[in-house]
Motif scaffolding. Structure first.
Motif, mmCIF file in Angstrom:
data_model
loop_
_atom_site.group_PDB
_atom_site.id
_atom_site.type_symbol
_atom_site.label_atom_id
_atom_site.label_comp_id
_atom_site.label_asym_id
_atom_site.label_seq_id
_atom_site.Cartn_x
_atom_site.Cartn_y
_atom_site.Cartn_z
ATOM 1 N N ALA A 89 7.222 -23.399 0.552
ATOM 2 C CA ALA A 89 9.124 -23.464 0.188
ATOM 3 C C ALA A 89 8.954 -23.520 -1.184
ATOM 4 N N ILE A 90 7.878 -24.536 -1.497
ATOM 5 C CA ILE A 90 7.908 -24.997 -3.470
ATOM 6 C C ILE A 90 7.862 -23.602 -4.265
ATOM 7 N N LYS A 91 6.720 -22.602 -3.580
ATOM 8 C CA LYS A 91 6.709 -21.841 -4.500
ATOM 9 C C LYS A 91 7.787 -20.367 -4.425
ATOM 10 N N GLN A 92 8.648 -20.268 -3.006
ATOM 11 C CA GLN A 92 9.460 -19.705 -3.186
ATOM 12 C C GLN A 92 10.890 -20.182 -3.860
ATOM 13 N N ALA A 93 11.145 -21.399 -3.917
ATOM 14 C CA ALA A 93 11.823 -21.864 -4.550
ATOM 15 C C ALA A 93 12.616 -21.649 -6.148
ATOM 16 N N ALA A 94 10.496 -21.483 -5.953
ATOM 17 C CA ALA A 94 10.058 -21.500 -7.924
ATOM 18 C C ALA A 94 10.774 -19.937 -8.209
ATOM 19 N N GLN A 95 9.825 -19.279 -7.090
ATOM 20 C CA GLN A 95 10.613 -17.718 -7.187
ATOM 21 C C GLN A 95 12.200 -17.458 -7.384
ATOM 22 N N ASP A 96 12.526 -18.434 -6.601
ATOM 23 C CA ASP A 96 14.321 -17.575 -6.367
ATOM 24 C C ASP A 96 14.790 -18.817 -7.605
ATOM 25 N N PHE A 146 -6.043 -3.931 2.157
ATOM 26 C CA PHE A 146 -6.592 -5.028 2.078
ATOM 27 C C PHE A 146 -5.827 -6.226 1.600
ATOM 28 N N LEU A 147 -5.890 -7.858 1.598
ATOM 29 C CA LEU A 147 -5.313 -7.846 0.577
ATOM 30 C C LEU A 147 -7.222 -8.605 -0.085
ATOM 31 N N PRO A 148 -6.610 -9.571 -1.373
ATOM 32 C CA PRO A 148 -8.041 -9.904 -1.958
ATOM 33 C C PRO A 148 -8.748 -10.546 -1.365
ATOM 34 N N ARG A 149 -9.749 -11.041 -1.353
ATOM 35 C CA ARG A 149 -10.994 -12.027 -1.194
ATOM 36 C C ARG A 149 -10.856 -13.016 -1.971
ATOM 37 N N LYS A 150 -11.074 -13.163 -3.306
ATOM 38 C CA LYS A 150 -10.854 -14.099 -4.208
ATOM 39 C C LYS A 150 -9.740 -14.727 -3.833
ATOM 40 N N ALA A 151 -10.149 -15.940 -4.061
ATOM 41 C CA ALA A 151 -9.019 -16.848 -3.607
ATOM 42 C C ALA A 151 -7.274 -16.923 -4.322
ATOM 43 N N LYS A 152 -7.435 -16.669 -5.595
ATOM 44 C CA LYS A 152 -6.575 -16.841 -6.690
ATOM 45 C C LYS A 152 -5.900 -15.637 -7.119
ATOM 46 N N ASP A 153 -6.458 -14.332 -6.414
ATOM 47 C CA ASP A 153 -6.486 -13.135 -6.273
ATOM 48 C C ASP A 153 -5.501 -12.398 -5.290
ATOM 49 N N ARG A 154 -5.518 -13.046 -4.436
ATOM 50 C CA ARG A 154 -5.234 -13.758 -2.581
ATOM 51 C C ARG A 154 -3.728 -14.328 -3.097
ATOM 52 N N GLU A 155 -3.684 -15.606 -3.841
ATOM 53 C CA GLU A 155 -2.459 -16.138 -4.264
ATOM 54 C C GLU A 155 -1.122 -15.447 -4.380
ATOM 55 N N LEU A 156 -2.304 -14.743 -5.858
ATOM 56 C CA LEU A 156 -0.820 -14.091 -5.974
ATOM 57 C C LEU A 156 -0.113 -12.974 -5.291
ATOM 58 N N ALA A 157 -1.308 -12.631 -4.046
ATOM 59 C CA ALA A 157 -1.109 -11.597 -3.452
ATOM 60 C C ALA A 157 0.208 -11.851 -2.826
ATOM 61 N N PHE A 158 0.606 -13.071 -1.920
ATOM 62 C CA PHE A 158 1.105 -13.650 -0.855
ATOM 63 C C PHE A 158 2.205 -14.241 -1.998
ATOM 64 N N ASP A 159 1.944 -14.108 -3.293
ATOM 65 C CA ASP A 159 3.426 -14.923 -4.166
ATOM 66 C C ASP A 159 4.170 -13.092 -4.605
ATOM 67 N N ASP A 160 3.542 -12.043 -4.241
ATOM 68 C CA ASP A 160 4.330 -11.208 -4.521
ATOM 69 C C ASP A 160 4.674 -10.500 -3.502
ATOM 70 N N LEU A 161 4.590 -10.165 -2.339
ATOM 71 C CA LEU A 161 4.957 -10.370 -0.761
ATOM 72 C C LEU A 161 6.145 -10.943 -0.870
ATOM 73 N N ALA A 162 5.964 -12.475 -0.660
ATOM 74 C CA ALA A 162 7.194 -13.011 -0.528
ATOM 75 C C ALA A 162 8.732 -12.622 -1.427
ATOM 76 N N LYS A 163 8.044 -12.094 -2.114
ATOM 77 C CA LYS A 163 9.896 -11.325 -3.119
ATOM 78 C C LYS A 163 10.390 -10.715 -1.953
ATOM 79 N N LEU A 164 9.592 -9.712 -1.296
ATOM 80 C CA LEU A 164 10.324 -8.464 -0.962
ATOM 81 C C LEU A 164 10.864 -8.770 0.442
#
Length: 288
Positions: free
Chosen positions: A265-272, A145-163
């Motif tokens: 896309a900005i998030k992804q480019a920053a991670q790249d 289950f994804l976190p309910r808090k907005a900040k934690d949820r954003e961090l989870a999406f960022d981590d999943l984007a790397k997979l």
């Protein structure tokens, strides 16, 4: 270091981890029924739900509640029972205990006390959904289950984007539409499967791209617990494809390839590039 020989000296206390059906009661195993029959006590996430299961199979057992809200206070009592030589069967409301359900802390505590843990194989929604999704199964990542808090949820999406592997989420019917919209916004046209009511009469697989599933959901409200299976990020082969691009061009290429928003896309480019997101944001909007 600890070596457990599970089936030697069975006179000692044992904590059995017993999966229960996720919908269809025919998915119970003969072995699970035997262990539930032989156990001195059944540790149940909800004694009412487990009581219905036991009644269906004509089993009369002593039950003790063990759930998210009493797992700490119950732990010492359960460890004492195991040290006294009792056989305890831990079950959740459905599926494998310890997977997005209570169990991990109890298992850890028992191991620390050198108590044998015997895990039975059985029903699991994540693996069932993964296999039925049609997405790659050679490697995969289970998030739950994804976190309910907005900040934690954003961090989870960022981590999943790397997979670059298939990943699996659980979600409630009340949040499924918003979660699918969030996934589509961030990951664009990736292939996915929304799976609901597994093993039950209304079992359903909705397969397609993330935007296609979002559109389908807007026209077909659903009920029941859901699994979401999403294709991993496409692995780049050979030379890094964005080496000769400006930051703005990099973001635009991601938007074009993934069909996602500029924010994603900005998030992804920053991670790249391993850059602060604000730097990529500034570069992208500088020429607008």
């Amino acid at each position: 270091m600890q070596i457990q020989k599970s089936y030697q000296n069975e006179n000692r206390g044992i904590l059995y981890i017993v999966p229960t059906p996720i919908g269809n009661l025919e998915d119970i195993t003969y072995r699970a029924l035997r262990i539930l029959t032989e156990a001195d006590v059944v540790l149940a996430e909800d004694t009412r739900n487990t009581g219905k299961l036991l009644h269906h199979f004509e089993l009369k057992k002593k039950m003790i509640s063990y759930h998210e809200h009493n797992k700490v206070s119950r732990q010492a009592q359960i460890i004492t029972m195991l040290q006294e030589g009792q056989k305890l069967a831990l079950v959740s409301d459905a599926g494998m205990p310890g997977i997005s359900d209570p169990g991990y802390e109890m298992i850890q505590a028992a191991i620390q006390q050198d108590i044998h843990i015997v895990v039975l194989p059985g029903a699991n929604a994540a693996i069932t959904a993964l296999v039925g999704s049609g997405l790659p199964t050679d490697t995969f990542f289970f998030y739950g289950f994804l976190p309910r808090k907005a900040k934690d949820r954003e961090l989870a999406f960022d981590d999943l984007a790397k997979l670059d592997t298939t990943f699996i989420l659980y979600e409630s019917p009340h949040r499924i539409e918003q979660t699918m919209q969030d996934l589509a916004e961030r990951y664009g046209n990736r292939q996915a499967a929304l799976v609901r009511e597994l093993t039950k009469k209304y079992e359903e697989y909705i397969r397609g791209t993330l935007p296609e599933i979002v559109k389908w959901l807007s026209e077909h409200p659903i009920k029941g617990e859901c699994c979401i299976v999403v294709e991993g990020r496409e692995e780049q082969q050979g030379e890094i494809w964005w080496t000769d691009l400006t930051l703005k061009e990099h973001v635009e290429q991601i938007m074009d390839k993934e069909g996602c928003s500029s924010k994603a896309a900005i998030k992804q480019a920053a991670q790249d590039r391993q850059l602060p997101k604000r730097d990529v944001y500034s570069a992208f909007h500088l020429e607008e």
